[in-house]
Design a protein around this motif. Structure first.
Motif, PDB file in Angstrom:
ATOM      1  N   LEU A 163       0.970  -1.207   0.048  1.00 22.60           N
ATOM      2  CA  LEU A 163       0.086   0.040  -0.087  1.00 22.60           C
ATOM      3  C   LEU A 163       0.688   1.136  -0.130  1.00 22.60           C
ATOM      4  O   LEU A 163       0.480   2.202  -0.770  1.00 22.60           O
ATOM      5  CB  LEU A 163      -0.804  -0.028   1.088  1.00 22.60           C
ATOM      6  N   SER A 235      -6.789   1.196  -1.464  1.00 26.55           N
ATOM      7  CA  SER A 235      -7.175   0.028  -0.711  1.00 26.55           C
ATOM      8  C   SER A 235      -8.269  -0.841  -1.513  1.00 26.55           C
ATOM      9  O   SER A 235      -7.937  -1.839  -1.489  1.00 26.55           O
ATOM     10  CB  SER A 235      -7.547   0.510   0.549  1.00 26.55           C
ATOM     11  N   GLY A 249      -7.305  -3.411   5.588  1.00 29.48           N
ATOM     12  CA  GLY A 249      -7.132  -2.226   4.735  1.00 29.48           C
ATOM     13  C   GLY A 249      -8.449  -1.300   4.714  1.00 29.48           C
ATOM     14  O   GLY A 249      -8.404  -0.561   4.098  1.00 29.48           O
TER      15      GLY A 249
END
Length: 299
Positions: A163, A235, A249
């Motif tokens: 991420l 996400s 997430g």
């Protein structure tokens, strides 16, 4: 008709005519949605039927464990992106502005290209790169070092590596351009004077560059705080939906989407949005006060 033209050409009226489009867009696309969202956060909305429930949604949020997870994830993501997306682009901008870098225009284009890529495409690419399949790029990399393949997106430490790398890949170039614009405003005479005094590169960076680039840094921090707290689509695409293992997430905007769109609980979603706004305003106000932005300049 003559009176209207005369009024429009008047020095008192003309400025208001020029700013009228901005004022209308501000009222229609910002003030009205904001006020409507706050009002709806105190209502239950079902197929257009609105029922006033007072602070019930906010009281429910106080005991909502999934909302707490979303808030913590968003704050953690924001903090990590600030630690990465402020110093690294600043140092790269200083390097690009130095005499050591050749073909500066080419490097600027290369660094900015990822920002032009759709978040959807970027998320899909990173999902395939960090796939748990043996043939994914990251697992192939592990094999070169003699490590076994892992399920990157099922554990928070490894998933957040993906991420954060996605965030850095897309936005490092943008922040570099912000800092480059700030560096352009610094007079070269200051660096020449520092060279005459025998200042090192570190001293010039610490005592000239950092203080004079402070307004740009404050601006980048301010927009980065909101961007970190409002992260959602990265996400969503990385996990191919709004559901991630153990909610690793889940973000505030992701939870807002889950309640408002997936479960059609608009009033509760509006309450989540209001809390997001309050958190963003509180953090930015604290950092603006801490950096002395609101202090009056001495004359």
């Amino acid at each position: 008709m003559y009176k209207i033209k005369k009024a429009l050409n008047s020095q008192k009226v003309a400025p208001f005519v020029f700013v009228l489009p901005f004022i209308l867009s501000l009222l229609i696309f910002w003030a009205y949605p904001l006020i409507s969202g706050i009002v709806m956060s105190f209502q239950n909305i079902d197929f257009g039927v609105k029922v006033w429930v007072g602070p019930a949604h906010y009281l429910k949020l106080a005991h909502d464990k999934f909302f707490r997870i979303a808030v913590w994830n968003s704050i953690e993501y924001m903090a990590l992106t600030l630690l990465l997306m402020i110093p690294i682009p600043l140092l790269l901008a200083v390097l690009m502005e130095s005499r050591l870098t050749k073909a500066k225009g080419v490097w600027k284009v290369i660094m900015y290209i990822p920002a032009l890529t759709s978040v959807v495409i970027s998320g899909m690419l990173f999902r395939m790169m960090f796939s748990e399949a043996d043939g994914s790029q990251m697992n192939r990399l592990l094999e070169w070092f003699g490590k076994a393949p892992i399920a990157w997106l099922k554990s928070k430490p490894t998933a957040w590596v993906a991420l954060l790398l996605l965030c850095m890949w897309r936005w490092t170039g943008v922040n570099i351009l912000y800092f480059l614009s700030g560096l352009k405003s610094i007079d070269d005479v200051l660096y020449e004077a520092a060279d005459i005094d025998g200042a090192s590169a570190r001293q010039k960076f610490w005592y000239i560059t950092l203080p004079l680039i402070k307004p740009t840094t404050i601006y980048v921090v301010t927009i980065s705080v909101y961007a970190g707290l409002a992260m959602f689509l990265e996400s969503f695409m990385l996990w191919n939906g709004n559901s991630s293992p153990k909610n690793i997430g889940l973000t505030i905007v992701g939870y807002l989407y889950k309640r408002g769109i997936e479960k059609n609980d608009i009033g509760y979603a509006c309450a989540v949005g209001v809390i997001l706004l309050i958190i963003a305003l509180a953090i930015n106000t604290i950092q603006l006060v801490a950096t002395g932005t609101f202090k009056k300049e001495e004359r």
